[in-house]
Design a protein around this motif. Structure first.
Motif, short mmCIF file in Angstrom:
data_model
loop_
_atom_site.label_atom_id
_atom_site.label_comp_id
_atom_site.label_asym_id
_atom_site.label_seq_id
_atom_site.Cartn_x
_atom_site.Cartn_y
_atom_site.Cartn_z
N LEU A 62 32.93 60.96 46.16
CA LEU A 62 33.62 61.29 47.41
C LEU A 62 32.59 61.86 48.37
CD1 LEU A 62 36.78 63.23 46.14
CD2 LEU A 62 36.76 60.98 47.22
N LEU A 85 33.90 57.06 50.79
CA LEU A 85 33.39 56.95 49.43
C LEU A 85 31.94 56.50 49.54
CD1 LEU A 85 36.40 55.18 47.67
CD2 LEU A 85 35.81 57.62 47.66
N PHE A 134 39.66 57.81 43.20
CA PHE A 134 38.75 56.77 43.67
C PHE A 134 38.19 56.05 42.46
CE2 PHE A 134 34.65 58.87 42.76
CZ PHE A 134 35.03 60.20 42.66
N ARG A 145 36.09 56.22 37.53
CA ARG A 145 37.32 56.65 38.18
C ARG A 145 37.31 58.18 38.22
NH1 ARG A 145 43.06 54.91 38.31
NH2 ARG A 145 42.44 52.89 37.47
N LYS A 147 38.68 62.01 40.66
CA LYS A 147 39.36 62.63 41.79
C LYS A 147 38.82 64.04 41.97
CE LYS A 147 43.50 64.14 39.23
NZ LYS A 147 43.01 63.85 37.87
N LEU A 193 34.01 49.87 45.95
CA LEU A 193 34.66 51.18 45.87
C LEU A 193 36.10 51.06 46.33
CD1 LEU A 193 31.79 53.40 47.29
CD2 LEU A 193 32.79 53.61 45.01
N TRP A 195 39.94 53.19 46.93
CA TRP A 195 40.59 54.47 47.12
C TRP A 195 42.09 54.23 47.06
CZ3 TRP A 195 38.01 58.34 50.90
CH2 TRP A 195 38.46 59.63 50.60
#
Ligand code: ZN
Length: 209
Positions: A62, A85, A134, A145, A147, A193, A195
């Motif tokens: 992020l 991202l 993400f 993966r 967050k 990427l 989201w």
């Protein structure tokens, strides 16, 4: 790309990633920098990465953009004006070598095109970002993966730490660390990427030089 000033990065900000590289859990955020020349926007194009310095690893992250000057007590919701991202490309063999020698990470993190970034979107707020997943796909397969809710140091802690010690102002961006699942890329790999299940940007790797 909109004007970007400093590129801060956070190392070892997800416990499972620190463990996969054999690193101890950090007690405070570990910050490093990339030059602005390392930036490349993810627009579906081929992106050159070095082929002569050992493995190049992807690190999906992020990315936070700062919209105003930092001051003590400011909430990240007010401080950040956008998000994206990004991929913090890393020369892993070079990094292992410089770590062993106690040298700066710069050669492993600061090379051209090492800071890939999608288009910016408005910052949805700390609480919303905590839960937003993400994902990185390599050649159509999910490889990472994460967050913000899984971070060791959350976004507020990161901006307070950087803002107090190093300064934060409009146009600065922060790569906030990578979850587990990092790995090497090879020539022709397609990196995408996502989201919340939606594509945010992609590139094709071109190993060269
Ligand atoms: Zn990283």
């Amino acid at each position: 790309m909109t004007f970007i000033r400093n590129i801060y990065c956070v190392g070892r900000n997800y416990a499972q990633h620190a463990a996969e590289l054999g690193n101890a859990m950090p007690e405070k955020p570990m910050i490093f920098l990339k030059p602005t020349h390392s930036l490349v926007n993810m627009k579906g194009q081929a992106v050159k990465l070095p082929s002569d310095s050992g493995e190049v690893h992807y690190e999906a992250e992020l990315v936070l953009r700062i919209g105003q000057d930092y001051r003590p007590g400011i909430r990240v919701d007010e401080l950040a004006d956008a998000m994206a991202l990004g991929i913090d490309f890393t020369l892993r063999d070079v990094q292992d070598e410089v770590k062993k020698k106690g040298l700066p990470w710069f050669p492993s993190k600061g090379f051209l095109n090492s800071a890939a970034i999608t288009d910016l979107t408005p910052f949805p707020g700390f609480e919303a970002v905590q839960r937003m997943e993400f994902m990185l796909r390599k050649n159509g397969q999910e490889v990472q993966r994460g967050k913000a809710g899984d971070m060791i140091f959350n976004l507020q802690v990161i901006v307070d730490f950087i803002g107090t010690l190093y300064g934060l102002g409009q146009g600065d961006i922060i790569y906030t660390g990578t979850p587990a699942g990092v790995g090497p890329v090879k020539d022709g790999d397609r990196l995408e990427l996502l989201w919340g299940g939606e594509s945010a940007g992609e590139i094709t790797v071109k190993m060269e030089g």
